[in-house]
Design an enzyme around this catalytic site. Structure first.
Site, PDB file in Angstrom:
ATOM      1  N   TYR A 142      46.859  50.191   3.093  1.00 22.16           N
ATOM      2  CA  TYR A 142      45.551  50.591   2.572  1.00 22.16           C
ATOM      3  C   TYR A 142      45.338  49.864   1.243  1.00 22.16           C
ATOM      4  CZ  TYR A 142      41.398  53.413   2.989  1.00 22.16           C
ATOM      5  OH  TYR A 142      40.088  53.819   3.170  1.00 22.16           O
ATOM      6  N   HIS A 163      44.559  47.622  -2.016  1.00 27.55           N
ATOM      7  CA  HIS A 163      43.487  47.503  -3.014  1.00 27.55           C
ATOM      8  C   HIS A 163      43.865  46.406  -3.993  1.00 27.55           C
ATOM      9  CE1 HIS A 163      46.298  49.677  -5.510  1.00 27.55           C
ATOM     10  NE2 HIS A 163      46.299  50.711  -4.669  1.00 27.55           N
ATOM     11  N   GLY A 199      45.162  46.416  -6.818  1.00 29.04           N
ATOM     12  CA  GLY A 199      46.490  46.558  -7.427  1.00 29.04           C
ATOM     13  C   GLY A 199      47.539  45.852  -6.574  1.00 29.04           C
ATOM     14  N   HIS A 200      47.540  46.155  -5.267  1.00 27.72           N
ATOM     15  CA  HIS A 200      48.475  45.481  -4.358  1.00 27.72           C
ATOM     16  C   HIS A 200      48.231  43.969  -4.355  1.00 27.72           C
ATOM     17  CE1 HIS A 200      47.980  49.505  -2.160  1.00 27.72           C
ATOM     18  NE2 HIS A 200      49.263  49.478  -2.437  1.00 27.72           N
ATOM     19  N   GLN A 236      60.150  59.303   2.497  1.00 26.72           N
ATOM     20  CA  GLN A 236      59.836  59.589   1.091  1.00 26.72           C
ATOM     21  C   GLN A 236      58.778  60.672   0.921  1.00 26.72           C
ATOM     22  OE1 GLN A 236      58.538  55.430   0.370  1.00 26.72           O
ATOM     23  NE2 GLN A 236      56.883  56.296  -0.833  1.00 26.72           N
ATOM     24  N   LYS A 255      52.239  50.897 -12.456  1.00 23.22           N
ATOM     25  CA  LYS A 255      51.576  52.180 -12.244  1.00 23.22           C
ATOM     26  C   LYS A 255      52.606  53.227 -11.826  1.00 23.22           C
ATOM     27  CE  LYS A 255      49.694  54.515  -9.220  1.00 23.22           C
ATOM     28  NZ  LYS A 255      49.234  54.959  -7.947  1.00 23.22           N
ATOM     29  N   GLN A 257      59.336  54.641 -10.423  1.00 20.56           N
ATOM     30  CA  GLN A 257      59.791  53.887  -9.256  1.00 20.56           C
ATOM     31  C   GLN A 257      60.318  52.513  -9.680  1.00 20.56           C
ATOM     32  OE1 GLN A 257      57.802  53.651  -5.213  1.00 20.56           O
ATOM     33  NE2 GLN A 257      56.903  51.850  -6.176  1.00 20.56           N
ATOM     34  N   MET A 269      43.986  52.145  -9.901  1.00 19.18           N
ATOM     35  CA  MET A 269      43.753  52.027  -8.453  1.00 19.18           C
ATOM     36  C   MET A 269      44.925  52.639  -7.698  1.00 19.18           C
ATOM     37  SD  MET A 269      41.934  48.440  -7.759  1.00 19.18           S
ATOM     38  CE  MET A 269      40.365  48.090  -8.538  1.00 19.18           C
TER      39      MET A 269
END
Ligand code: AMP
Length: 262
Positions: free
Chosen positions: A26, A28, A30-31, A55, A143, A147, A178
């Site tokens: 999905y 956006h 950011g990716h 997860q 973000k 992680q 995002m």
């Protein structure tokens, strides 16, 4: 761009000097910023799209997590990816699977505390993807700051020998970070969600005006978040000079963070 669904084909399609961007799809901006960075720094770039069941806790949004593979394929292609790896859950976790990767310390607080088992799932999937793809460099967003720290630690601890690259958070024009989960927000909730970035910006401003006490800054963030009736705080915490927050807007849990140091 080659689309690969099996582990065996992915292993035989690997090549030295690959960049790798793991995602849950999905996609956006950011990716896409991660993919473009990898494309600019490596001979070849592999992107993975895998909504990793391990997860998600049973009461979380695994089944409803937004998916749109056709759109993601064309976005990956446009961004210059060479390989898209989209395994099924059975391919990653065949019957009899029983080996997990877990960290003892870095996962104790923040999202690790709110989402028990979450990072165990993340690390198991990322470790498997690292072994299957064998990249030289892997790209992760700031973000998801905990992680990023967890993956860096795992990579060092298990001697993967992969360069972990942290990339800046891409935001909507009003400041909202995002996230694929922003798709869950109603128009009213979407407006309210801006309180996350606003409260963090406020702390940064206070710091720039001379406030150095991290507890006072975190309190200021909490107070600011509490002004939004649709926001319910999960945590306001810090990792060194980064203030990290998780906030429910309705049922949607959003995270963000800001580095208040230089
Ligand atoms: P996800 O698909 O949410 O698991 O995210 C895949 C990767 O994209 C992770 O490394 C995220 O940190 C990164 N990412 C997600 N949102 C953003 C964003 N707004 N800016 C930069 N990177 C992001």
């Amino acid at each position: 761009m080659k689309i690969i669904k099996t582990v065996s084909e992915m292993i035989s399609s690997g090549s030295p000097g690959m960049g790798f961007v793991p995602t849950m799809g999905y996609l956006h901006e950011g990716h896409l910023s991660l993919i473009r960075r990898s494309v600019s720094e490596n001979e070849k770039t592999a992107v993975s799209i895998f909504v990793n069941p391990v997860q998600f806790a049973p009461d979380e949004d695994f089944l409803t997590y937004p998916r749109n593979l056709e759109r993601d394929i064309s976005l990956c292609e446009q961004a210059g990816a060479d390989i898209l790896f989209t395994p099924d859950a059975d391919e990653m976790y065949p019957e009899g699977f029983q080996t997990y990767v877990d960290l003892t310390e870095l996962t104790k607080g923040l999202c690790g505390q709110s989402r028990p088992g979450h990072f165990k799932g993340v690390c198991t999937a990322v470790a498997k993807l690292f072994n299957i793809i064998r990249p030289e460099s892997a790209y992760f967003g700031q973000k998801d700051i905990q992680q990023l720290a967890v993956v860096r630690q795992m990579t060092a601890d298990l001697n993967f020998g992969i360069r972990i690259v942290g990339c800046p958070t891409v935001r909507e024009p009003d400041g909202l970070a995002m996230s694929s989960r922003n798709a869950y927000l109603s128009p009213e909730q979407r407006k309210a969600a801006v309180i996350l970035s606003q409260s963090l910006q406020y702390a940064k401003q206070l710091h720039e005006n001379g406030e150095n006490d991290i507890n006072i800054l975190k309190n200021a963030v909490t107070k600011r978040l509490e002004t939004e009736p649709l926001a319910k705080i999960d945590y306001v915490s810090n990792i060194e000079d980064v203030i990290a927050i998780a906030v429910f807007i309705g049922k949607t849990r959003l995270i963000d963070n800001i580095c208040i140091g230089s």
